[in-house]
Enzyme design. Structure first.
Site, mmCIF file in Angstrom:
data_model
loop_
_atom_site.group_PDB
_atom_site.id
_atom_site.type_symbol
_atom_site.label_atom_id
_atom_site.label_comp_id
_atom_site.label_asym_id
_atom_site.label_seq_id
_atom_site.Cartn_x
_atom_site.Cartn_y
_atom_site.Cartn_z
ATOM 1 N N GLU A 88 -4.408 -10.405 18.064
ATOM 2 C CA GLU A 88 -3.579 -11.478 17.510
ATOM 3 C C GLU A 88 -2.812 -10.807 16.390
ATOM 4 O OE1 GLU A 88 -3.054 -14.521 18.462
ATOM 5 O OE2 GLU A 88 -4.555 -14.575 20.049
ATOM 6 N N THR A 137 -2.497 -1.329 11.556
ATOM 7 C CA THR A 137 -1.334 -1.732 10.771
ATOM 8 C C THR A 137 -1.416 -1.225 9.327
ATOM 9 O OG1 THR A 137 -0.272 -3.693 9.836
ATOM 10 C CG2 THR A 137 -2.582 -3.897 10.331
ATOM 11 N N ASP A 138 -0.248 -1.114 8.686
ATOM 12 C CA ASP A 138 -0.242 -0.752 7.266
ATOM 13 C C ASP A 138 -0.754 -1.895 6.385
ATOM 14 O OD1 ASP A 138 1.939 -2.473 7.502
ATOM 15 O OD2 ASP A 138 3.419 -1.070 6.690
ATOM 16 N N GLU A 139 -0.838 -3.107 6.971
ATOM 17 C CA GLU A 139 -1.230 -4.259 6.144
ATOM 18 C C GLU A 139 -2.667 -4.167 5.647
ATOM 19 O OE1 GLU A 139 0.042 -8.104 7.412
ATOM 20 O OE2 GLU A 139 1.940 -7.355 8.187
ATOM 21 N N TYR A 186 -5.190 -12.013 8.996
ATOM 22 C CA TYR A 186 -4.783 -11.005 9.994
ATOM 23 C C TYR A 186 -5.179 -9.608 9.530
ATOM 24 C CZ TYR A 186 -1.731 -7.533 12.180
ATOM 25 O OH TYR A 186 -1.256 -6.400 12.790
ATOM 26 N N LYS A 190 -7.885 -6.858 11.034
ATOM 27 C CA LYS A 190 -7.518 -5.507 11.481
ATOM 28 C C LYS A 190 -8.315 -4.463 10.687
ATOM 29 C CE LYS A 190 -4.783 -4.341 14.097
ATOM 30 N NZ LYS A 190 -4.827 -4.129 15.582
ATOM 31 N N PRO A 241 14.901 -19.458 8.120
ATOM 32 C CA PRO A 241 13.936 -19.794 7.059
ATOM 33 C C PRO A 241 13.419 -18.558 6.308
ATOM 34 C CG PRO A 241 12.886 -19.931 9.219
ATOM 35 C CD PRO A 241 14.304 -19.513 9.463
HETATM 36 P P1 NAD Z 1 1.874 -8.870 20.298
HETATM 37 O O1 NAD Z 1 1.357 -10.115 19.671
HETATM 38 O O2 NAD Z 1 3.299 -8.799 20.705
HETATM 39 O O3 NAD Z 1 1.016 -8.540 21.611
HETATM 40 C C1 NAD Z 1 -0.374 -8.640 21.626
HETATM 41 C C2 NAD Z 1 -0.827 -8.535 23.085
HETATM 42 O O4 NAD Z 1 -2.255 -8.605 23.097
HETATM 43 C C3 NAD Z 1 -0.312 -9.669 23.975
HETATM 44 O O5 NAD Z 1 0.144 -9.160 25.195
HETATM 45 C C4 NAD Z 1 -1.543 -10.543 24.170
HETATM 46 O O6 NAD Z 1 -1.531 -11.247 25.413
HETATM 47 C C5 NAD Z 1 -2.659 -9.522 24.106
HETATM 48 N N1 NAD Z 1 -3.940 -10.118 23.705
HETATM 49 C C6 NAD Z 1 -4.174 -10.927 22.651
HETATM 50 N N2 NAD Z 1 -5.466 -11.302 22.632
HETATM 51 C C7 NAD Z 1 -6.064 -10.695 23.685
HETATM 52 C C8 NAD Z 1 -7.393 -10.671 24.181
HETATM 53 N N3 NAD Z 1 -8.380 -11.388 23.597
HETATM 54 N N4 NAD Z 1 -7.661 -9.919 25.276
HETATM 55 C C9 NAD Z 1 -6.678 -9.208 25.889
HETATM 56 N N5 NAD Z 1 -5.393 -9.220 25.468
HETATM 57 C C10 NAD Z 1 -5.096 -9.944 24.378
HETATM 58 O O7 NAD Z 1 1.490 -7.700 19.308
HETATM 59 P P2 NAD Z 1 2.312 -6.388 18.884
HETATM 60 O O8 NAD Z 1 3.241 -6.744 17.806
HETATM 61 O O9 NAD Z 1 2.796 -5.718 20.087
HETATM 62 O O10 NAD Z 1 1.128 -5.533 18.238
HETATM 63 C C11 NAD Z 1 0.310 -4.698 19.049
HETATM 64 C C12 NAD Z 1 -0.718 -4.007 18.176
HETATM 65 O O11 NAD Z 1 -0.060 -3.214 17.204
HETATM 66 C C13 NAD Z 1 -1.625 -4.956 17.406
HETATM 67 O O12 NAD Z 1 -2.915 -4.401 17.378
HETATM 68 C C14 NAD Z 1 -1.030 -4.983 16.012
HETATM 69 O O13 NAD Z 1 -2.012 -5.252 15.050
HETATM 70 C C15 NAD Z 1 -0.494 -3.583 15.893
HETATM 71 N N6 NAD Z 1 0.675 -3.406 15.013
HETATM 72 C C16 NAD Z 1 1.780 -4.197 15.157
HETATM 73 C C17 NAD Z 1 2.893 -3.953 14.352
HETATM 74 C C18 NAD Z 1 4.157 -4.777 14.486
HETATM 75 O O14 NAD Z 1 5.066 -4.616 13.671
HETATM 76 N N7 NAD Z 1 4.287 -5.627 15.479
HETATM 77 C C19 NAD Z 1 2.860 -2.939 13.391
HETATM 78 C C20 NAD Z 1 1.696 -2.161 13.260
HETATM 79 C C21 NAD Z 1 0.615 -2.398 14.093
HETATM 80 O O1 DAU Z 2 3.434 -4.186 8.643
HETATM 81 C C1 DAU Z 2 3.019 -4.248 9.978
HETATM 82 C C2 DAU Z 2 2.918 -5.701 10.398
HETATM 83 O O2 DAU Z 2 4.256 -6.185 10.543
HETATM 84 C C3 DAU Z 2 2.141 -5.904 11.700
HETATM 85 O O3 DAU Z 2 0.822 -5.500 11.512
HETATM 86 C C4 DAU Z 2 2.195 -7.360 12.134
HETATM 87 O O4 DAU Z 2 1.553 -7.516 13.391
HETATM 88 C C5 DAU Z 2 3.643 -7.776 12.255
HETATM 89 O O5 DAU Z 2 3.728 -9.157 12.599
HETATM 90 C C6 DAU Z 2 4.391 -7.519 10.954
HETATM 91 O O6 DAU Z 2 3.911 -8.406 9.921
HETATM 92 P P1 DAU Z 2 4.915 -9.122 8.882
HETATM 93 O O7 DAU Z 2 4.235 -10.313 8.355
HETATM 94 O O8 DAU Z 2 5.467 -8.148 7.923
HETATM 95 O O9 DAU Z 2 6.108 -9.529 9.914
HETATM 96 P P2 DAU Z 2 6.981 -10.857 10.049
HETATM 97 O O10 DAU Z 2 8.070 -10.546 11.023
HETATM 98 O O11 DAU Z 2 6.141 -12.059 10.309
HETATM 99 O O12 DAU Z 2 7.621 -11.015 8.617
HETATM 100 C C7 DAU Z 2 8.414 -9.989 8.039
HETATM 101 C C8 DAU Z 2 8.809 -10.450 6.649
HETATM 102 O O13 DAU Z 2 9.707 -11.563 6.772
HETATM 103 C C9 DAU Z 2 7.637 -10.949 5.826
HETATM 104 O O14 DAU Z 2 7.836 -10.579 4.459
HETATM 105 C C10 DAU Z 2 7.701 -12.469 5.959
HETATM 106 C C11 DAU Z 2 9.187 -12.719 6.121
HETATM 107 N N1 DAU Z 2 9.541 -13.898 6.975
HETATM 108 C C12 DAU Z 2 8.986 -13.971 8.214
HETATM 109 C C13 DAU Z 2 9.284 -15.036 9.037
HETATM 110 C C14 DAU Z 2 8.647 -15.137 10.403
HETATM 111 C C15 DAU Z 2 10.440 -14.848 6.522
HETATM 112 O O15 DAU Z 2 10.972 -14.756 5.399
HETATM 113 N N2 DAU Z 2 10.732 -15.913 7.346
HETATM 114 C C16 DAU Z 2 10.177 -16.047 8.588
HETATM 115 O O16 DAU Z 2 10.468 -17.062 9.286
#
Ligand code: NAD
Ligand code: DAU
Length: 380
Positions: A88, A137-139, A186, A190, A241
């Site tokens: 998630e 993630t860096d978070e 979240y 992680k 937003p």
């Molecule tokens: P995403 O939400 O787009 O995709 C997540 C995928 O995992 C989906 O296909 C979902 O169906 C699947 N999934 C969720 N729960 C599951 C379960 N219980 N069993 C099997 N599959 C399941 O996520 P993303 O943005 O592609 O992120 C992928 C990974 O990278 C995550 O672990 C996230 O923490 C990490 N990550 C994301 C970012 C980012 O900016 N998006 C940055 C750094 C790390």
């Molecule tokens: O840093 C890595 C992370 O980046 C990943 O681990 C997460 O899975 C990924 O979702 C992302 O997290 P963020 O919370 O940084 O991403 P998001 O796109 O939700 O938001 C980016 C920034 O924008 C954050 O400071 C919140 C802000 N934001 C986001 C949304 C959705 C807004 O201002 N308005 C919005 O509607």
């Protein structure tokens, strides 16, 4: 057919996972790539239409929390590698529903680790040739301060050939040794999963690698995240937003560069190591929003400034981390990985992709996602 390697990639139907699956399926025809995904609201097999018929690709719909199923899949596909992305991933959802995040991100990772351990140990070959690679993630590192005076124009970070990096926002970066300090449900989930992965190395000797990456952007990202949400809203003349004052800083990396880093690290990374992945590319949210508006308006043929009035400041995210900034010099130095795209180029490609793939956006924006969207932002 015998494959050189059998790799389970979890979460391959999601945003980053689909780019990783595509890269591995096309680059390594002698590997079998088994995409294990539950297809939650965020999983979308349309992301993989171009590789779904390849002979080295298999899709299995399964929940990583189902330990029996994970054990069975390890045996059935004789997995020697796991690249674990299923999670998630949306911070706002974790604030509303933390249990789901603990279940998937913590218990799901544990089920997968245990299934891999039991299978690999049962083969009597030790852990030779095996790898459990966990994508994080860096978070997990928490938030950085803004310690520099403001008012400098983007881009804010530079990557000098001397190996020095400067940020307009602060002296500090997250390095591989930064203490974990997660703030959202979240990031707490992680962080916990990262600890479990390392514990499996320290306790059982399982070969593991953990990488912590900054914010990804690019095609196929679910339109609940800042960049695709805002591109979609600009196109549909809906409000944008912006949380709080839009002053929070994120470090952005093009998703294909992350997938390339994962490929590099999977093949050449050192077992038990952590690598930070990022592009030294920090932006304030409001500046990103302005770039998105400018780019989308130009591509849509709108006059300059046409969509500026869509910017709507809304209440801040609870516990909103101020600044993320990744120091990825270890990865650059030890494995020679570098981001390939300048941000301006990546953003142009990304905005163009979403504008040209309206059907993808419409399909994903219907149904369950729409209910969630409306509960967050109303029916605007
Ligand atoms: P995403 O939400 O787009 O995709 C997540 C995928 O995992 C989906 O296909 C979902 O169906 C699947 N999934 C969720 N729960 C599951 C379960 N219980 N069993 C099997 N599959 C399941 O996520 P993303 O943005 O592609 O992120 C992928 C990974 O990278 C995550 O672990 C996230 O923490 C990490 N990550 C994301 C970012 C980012 O900016 N998006 C940055 C750094 C790390
Ligand atoms: O840093 C890595 C992370 O980046 C990943 O681990 C997460 O899975 C990924 O979702 C992302 O997290 P963020 O919370 O940084 O991403 P998001 O796109 O939700 O938001 C980016 C920034 O924008 C954050 O400071 C919140 C802000 N934001 C986001 C949304 C959705 C807004 O201002 N308005 C919005 O509607």
């Amino acid at each position: 057919m015998d494959f050189k390697r059998n790799i389970i990639i979890t979460g391959g139907a999601g945003f980053i996972g689909s780019h990783v699956v595509r890269l591995f399926v096309s680059k390594y025809p002698d590997y079998r790539i088994v995409n294990v995904d539950k297809l939650t609201y965020a999983g979308n097999l349309e992301n993989l239409r171009d590789v779904e018929r390849e002979p080295n690709y298999v899709f299995v719909r399964a929940d990583i929390c189902d330990y029996e199923r994970m054990s069975h899949l390890m045996r059935e596909y004789r997995a020697d590698g796991v690249i674990h992305l299923a999670a998630e991933s949306h911070v706002d959802r974790s604030i509303r529903d933390p249990f789901t995040f603990a279940r998937t991100n913590v218990l799901g990772t544990l089920a997968l680790l245990e299934a891999a351990r039991v299978y690999w140990e049962s083969r009597g070959e030790g852990y030779h040739g095996k790898l459990f690679y966990h994508i994080s993630t860096d978070e997990v590192y928490g938030a950085l301060e803004m310690t520099r005076p403001q008012g400098i124009e983007p881009p804010f970070s530079t990557s000098a050939s001397s190996g020095e990096h400067h940020s307009a926002y602060g002296e500090e970066f997250f390095s591989e040794t930064t203490r974990y300090n997660p703030h959202s449900p979240y990031s707490a989930s992680k962080a916990s999963s990262d600890h479990f992965v390392r514990a499996y190395h320290d306790t059982y000797g399982m070969p593991v690698i953990v990488t912590n990456c900054s914010n990804n952007y690019g095609p196929y990202q679910f339109p609940e995240k800042l960049i695709p949400l805002f591109i979609n809203n600009i196109r549909n003349r809906k409000p944008l937003p912006v949380y709080g004052k839009g002053e929070n800083v994120r470090d952005w990396l093009y998703v294909e560069d992350h997938a390339r880093a994962i490929d590099t690290i999977f093949h050449r990374g050192k077992v038990a190591e952590t690598y930070n992945i990022g592009g030294f590319n920090e932006w304030k949210n409001i500046d990103i929003v302005r770039v998105l508006i400018r780019t989308a308006d130009r591509l849509l043929g709108n006059p300059e400034g046409y969509s500026d009035d869509l910017i709507t400041y809304v209440s801040d995210r609870k516990g909103h981390d101020l600044r993320y900034a990744i120091d990825s010099r270890k990865l650059q130095r030890e494995l020679g990985w570098e981001p390939s795209l300048q941000f301006e180029e990546g953003i142009e490609k990304t905005v163009r992709w979403y504008l040209e793939n309206q059907a993808w956006l419409e399909n994903i924006s219907s149904g369950k996602y729409q209910n969630y969207y409306e509960s967050m932002y109303g029916s605007r």
